[in-house]
Design a protein around this motif. Sequence first.
Motif, PDB file in Angstrom:
ATOM      1  N   PHE A 129       0.860  -1.189   0.000  1.00  0.00           N
ATOM      2  CA  PHE A 129       0.000   0.000   0.000  1.00  0.00           C
ATOM      3  C   PHE A 129       0.890   1.230   0.000  1.00  0.00           C
ATOM      4  CE2 PHE A 129       0.984  -0.885   4.378  1.00  0.00           C
ATOM      5  CZ  PHE A 129       1.171   0.354   4.953  1.00  0.00           C
ATOM      6  N   GLY A 130       0.473   2.259  -0.717  1.00  0.00           N
ATOM      7  CA  GLY A 130       1.206   3.513  -0.752  1.00  0.00           C
ATOM      8  C   GLY A 130       2.653   3.302  -1.151  1.00  0.00           C
ATOM      9  N   GLY A 131       3.566   3.867  -0.366  1.00  0.00           N
ATOM     10  CA  GLY A 131       4.990   3.733  -0.653  1.00  0.00           C
ATOM     11  C   GLY A 131       5.650   2.632   0.139  1.00  0.00           C
ATOM     12  N   SER A 132       4.855   1.758   0.764  1.00  0.00           N
ATOM     13  CA  SER A 132       5.408   0.681   1.589  1.00  0.00           C
ATOM     14  C   SER A 132       5.439  -0.621   0.809  1.00  0.00           C
ATOM     15  CB  SER A 132       4.572   0.507   2.864  1.00  0.00           C
ATOM     16  OG  SER A 132       5.034  -0.580   3.622  1.00  0.00           O
ATOM     17  N   ASP A 133       6.554  -1.356   0.941  1.00  0.00           N
ATOM     18  CA  ASP A 133       6.662  -2.660   0.290  1.00  0.00           C
ATOM     19  C   ASP A 133       5.861  -3.701   1.073  1.00  0.00           C
ATOM     20  OD1 ASP A 133       8.308  -1.486  -1.524  1.00  0.00           O
ATOM     21  OD2 ASP A 133      10.160  -2.434  -0.817  1.00  0.00           O
ATOM     22  N   PRO A 134       5.297  -4.687   0.383  1.00  0.00           N
ATOM     23  CA  PRO A 134       4.678  -5.810   1.105  1.00  0.00           C
ATOM     24  C   PRO A 134       5.759  -6.629   1.784  1.00  0.00           C
ATOM     25  CG  PRO A 134       4.749  -6.283  -1.238  1.00  0.00           C
ATOM     26  CD  PRO A 134       5.231  -4.861  -1.080  1.00  0.00           C
ATOM     27  N   ALA A 135       5.459  -7.099   2.967  1.00  0.00           N
ATOM     28  CA  ALA A 135       6.500  -7.794   3.735  1.00  0.00           C
ATOM     29  C   ALA A 135       5.886  -8.746   4.743  1.00  0.00           C
ATOM     30  CB  ALA A 135       7.396  -6.786   4.460  1.00  0.00           C
ATOM     31  N   ASP A 136       6.687  -9.757   5.092  1.00  0.00           N
ATOM     32  CA  ASP A 136       6.408 -10.648   6.224  1.00  0.00           C
ATOM     33  C   ASP A 136       7.498 -10.413   7.260  1.00  0.00           C
ATOM     34  OD1 ASP A 136       4.116 -11.889   5.147  1.00  0.00           O
ATOM     35  OD2 ASP A 136       5.383 -13.222   3.938  1.00  0.00           O
ATOM     36  N   HIS A 183      11.043 -10.024   5.519  1.00  0.00           N
ATOM     37  CA  HIS A 183      11.068 -10.582   4.166  1.00  0.00           C
ATOM     38  C   HIS A 183      10.364  -9.587   3.249  1.00  0.00           C
ATOM     39  CE1 HIS A 183       9.211 -13.468   1.024  1.00  0.00           C
ATOM     40  NE2 HIS A 183      10.395 -13.031   0.608  1.00  0.00           N
ATOM     41  N   ASP A 184      11.163  -8.858   2.462  1.00  0.00           N
ATOM     42  CA  ASP A 184      10.604  -7.919   1.501  1.00  0.00           C
ATOM     43  C   ASP A 184      10.105  -8.727   0.306  1.00  0.00           C
ATOM     44  OD1 ASP A 184      10.269  -5.977  -0.610  1.00  0.00           O
ATOM     45  OD2 ASP A 184      11.441  -4.582   0.615  1.00  0.00           O
ATOM     46  N   ILE A 185       8.785  -8.815   0.178  1.00  0.00           N
ATOM     47  CA  ILE A 185       8.210  -9.671  -0.864  1.00  0.00           C
ATOM     48  C   ILE A 185       8.487  -9.114  -2.254  1.00  0.00           C
ATOM     49  CG2 ILE A 185       6.032 -10.636  -1.730  1.00  0.00           C
ATOM     50  CD1 ILE A 185       4.997 -10.602   1.132  1.00  0.00           C
ATOM     51  N   ALA A 186       8.517  -7.804  -2.393  1.00  0.00           N
ATOM     52  CA  ALA A 186       8.773  -7.208  -3.703  1.00  0.00           C
ATOM     53  C   ALA A 186      10.176  -7.543  -4.205  1.00  0.00           C
ATOM     54  CB  ALA A 186       8.574  -5.685  -3.632  1.00  0.00           C
ATOM     55  N   LEU A 187      11.142  -7.581  -3.297  1.00  0.00           N
ATOM     56  CA  LEU A 187      12.532  -7.904  -3.673  1.00  0.00           C
ATOM     57  C   LEU A 187      12.843  -9.381  -3.509  1.00  0.00           C
ATOM     58  CD1 LEU A 187      14.331  -4.908  -1.887  1.00  0.00           C
ATOM     59  CD2 LEU A 187      13.597  -5.041  -4.282  1.00  0.00           C
ATOM     60  N   ASN A 197      18.673  11.778   1.886  1.00  0.00           N
ATOM     61  CA  ASN A 197      18.601  12.596   0.673  1.00  0.00           C
ATOM     62  C   ASN A 197      18.001  11.789  -0.483  1.00  0.00           C
ATOM     63  OD1 ASN A 197      20.725  11.005  -0.512  1.00  0.00           O
ATOM     64  ND2 ASN A 197      22.194  12.185   0.707  1.00  0.00           N
ATOM     65  N   LYS A 198      17.773  12.472  -1.595  1.00  0.00           N
ATOM     66  CA  LYS A 198      17.076  11.849  -2.725  1.00  0.00           C
ATOM     67  C   LYS A 198      17.891  10.705  -3.317  1.00  0.00           C
ATOM     68  CE  LYS A 198      14.457  15.975  -4.023  1.00  0.00           C
ATOM     69  NZ  LYS A 198      14.162  16.956  -5.114  1.00  0.00           N
ATOM     70  N   ARG A 199      19.231  10.857  -3.334  1.00  0.00           N
ATOM     71  CA  ARG A 199      20.062   9.799  -3.911  1.00  0.00           C
ATOM     72  C   ARG A 199      19.981   8.531  -3.071  1.00  0.00           C
ATOM     73  NH1 ARG A 199      26.531  10.348  -5.376  1.00  0.00           N
ATOM     74  NH2 ARG A 199      26.749   8.250  -6.306  1.00  0.00           N
ATOM     75  N   GLU A 200      20.023   8.679  -1.760  1.00  0.00           N
ATOM     76  CA  GLU A 200      19.920   7.505  -0.881  1.00  0.00           C
ATOM     77  C   GLU A 200      18.527   6.911  -0.924  1.00  0.00           C
ATOM     78  OE1 GLU A 200      23.010   8.142   2.780  1.00  0.00           O
ATOM     79  OE2 GLU A 200      21.194   9.353   2.789  1.00  0.00           O
ATOM     80  N   ALA A 201      17.528   7.748  -1.111  1.00  0.00           N
ATOM     81  CA  ALA A 201      16.156   7.259  -1.097  1.00  0.00           C
ATOM     82  C   ALA A 201      15.910   6.252  -2.217  1.00  0.00           C
ATOM     83  CB  ALA A 201      15.191   8.434  -1.215  1.00  0.00           C
ATOM     84  N   LYS A 202      16.637   6.369  -3.325  1.00  0.00           N
ATOM     85  CA  LYS A 202      16.458   5.431  -4.425  1.00  0.00           C
ATOM     86  C   LYS A 202      16.942   4.032  -4.049  1.00  0.00           C
ATOM     87  CE  LYS A 202      16.918   9.002  -8.004  1.00  0.00           C
ATOM     88  NZ  LYS A 202      17.684   9.463  -9.187  1.00  0.00           N
ATOM     89  N   LYS A 203      17.879   3.953  -3.104  1.00  0.00           N
ATOM     90  CA  LYS A 203      18.421   2.657  -2.695  1.00  0.00           C
ATOM     91  C   LYS A 203      17.787   2.143  -1.404  1.00  0.00           C
ATOM     92  CE  LYS A 203      22.937   3.631  -4.769  1.00  0.00           C
ATOM     93  NZ  LYS A 203      24.408   3.695  -4.533  1.00  0.00           N
ATOM     94  N   CYS A 204      16.779   2.813  -0.939  1.00  0.00           N
ATOM     95  CA  CYS A 204      16.133   2.430   0.317  1.00  0.00           C
ATOM     96  C   CYS A 204      14.732   1.884   0.056  1.00  0.00           C
ATOM     97  CB  CYS A 204      16.058   3.628   1.269  1.00  0.00           C
ATOM     98  SG  CYS A 204      17.675   4.269   1.786  1.00  0.00           S
ATOM     99  N   HIS A 205      14.316   1.015   0.943  1.00  0.00           N
ATOM    100  CA  HIS A 205      12.987   0.408   0.849  1.00  0.00           C
ATOM    101  C   HIS A 205      12.269   0.627   2.180  1.00  0.00           C
ATOM    102  CE1 HIS A 205      14.534  -1.586  -2.772  1.00  0.00           C
ATOM    103  NE2 HIS A 205      15.617  -1.862  -2.052  1.00  0.00           N
ATOM    104  N   HIS A 206      10.986   0.912   2.103  1.00  0.00           N
ATOM    105  CA  HIS A 206      10.204   1.273   3.282  1.00  0.00           C
ATOM    106  C   HIS A 206       9.192   0.164   3.578  1.00  0.00           C
ATOM    107  CE1 HIS A 206      11.466   5.642   3.186  1.00  0.00           C
ATOM    108  NE2 HIS A 206      11.814   5.226   1.966  1.00  0.00           N
ATOM    109  N   ILE A 207       9.127  -0.203   4.844  1.00  0.00           N
ATOM    110  CA  ILE A 207       8.130  -1.186   5.310  1.00  0.00           C
ATOM    111  C   ILE A 207       7.422  -0.585   6.517  1.00  0.00           C
ATOM    112  CG2 ILE A 207       7.731  -3.501   6.229  1.00  0.00           C
ATOM    113  CD1 ILE A 207      10.286  -4.395   4.810  1.00  0.00           C
ATOM    114  N   ARG A 208       6.146  -0.332   6.382  1.00  0.00           N
ATOM    115  CA  ARG A 208       5.368   0.202   7.496  1.00  0.00           C
ATOM    116  C   ARG A 208       4.543  -0.912   8.121  1.00  0.00           C
ATOM    117  NH1 ARG A 208       3.189   6.314   6.001  1.00  0.00           N
ATOM    118  NH2 ARG A 208       5.246   7.191   5.475  1.00  0.00           N
TER     119      ARG A 208
END
Length: 255
Positions: free
Chosen positions: A126-133, A146-150, A230-241
């Motif tokens: 949902f939103g900007g959060s990756d699905p995860a277990d 467990h980041d399901i998207a990756l 920053n924006k450059r790091e944000a591209k390499k980061c993944h968010h799980i809420r």
Amino acid sequence: MVKITFQSVAGQKVEKENDCDKTDVLIPHQMDDEDVELPVRPRRSPLNGLCCLTFFLVVFMSGLVLASIYVYRCYFIPHNPEENLFHCRVMYEDSVYAPLHGRQELEERVGIFLEENYEQISVPHFGGSDPADIIHDFHRGLTAYHDIALDKCYVIELNISIVMPPRNLWELLVNVKRGTYLPQTYIIQEEMVVTGKVYNMRQLGPFIFRLCNGKDTYRLTRRASRRRINKREAKKCHHIRHFENTFVVETVICD
């Protein structure tokens, strides 16, 4: 006592056949005071009573502990699997990271296993959060994402200051009707960085092993100081809420 015996004289006719040939006369013999021995009752040591009392207390306390464990397992630990599973929807304010969005909604499934002392959380996309277990293993002191998207796993030391223990979380969710909204809350963020790959999966325990087996698994460490990404790091980061306390947690994992 002195025993004196009289025997019949030879030739004397015995008047009765049933009479005894000898007569026994018992004369008491005077005894000195020194020969008299009276039975003496042994004194009971106070240690014997103390040992008996200690043994009784040990047996009593052991029985009390066993009875308490039996009552706890029968009446306080849910045995029905449905009583361990919750479907939660949370409304929260994201005033720091998305102030223009106002109130947002988080939905997840929570499984709480009191006897094994671990929690399992499933978060859809949902939103900007990756699905995860997510698994919080309180016995091992580890958390696995467990980041399901990756299709990757990330393991880090359990943060007990954020993650509510299974018993407390279970009581919180039991007090809220299943499938309804929880009280409005807020969100906090924790930042993590990948430090290396995990090769020995067995050391992570059976629950995390079952979740991450066959997937690339990496170790994480928390950032020493919080700073704005920053924006450059944000591209390499993944968010799980996810929701694991009275507030929502956004886990940011950066490569």
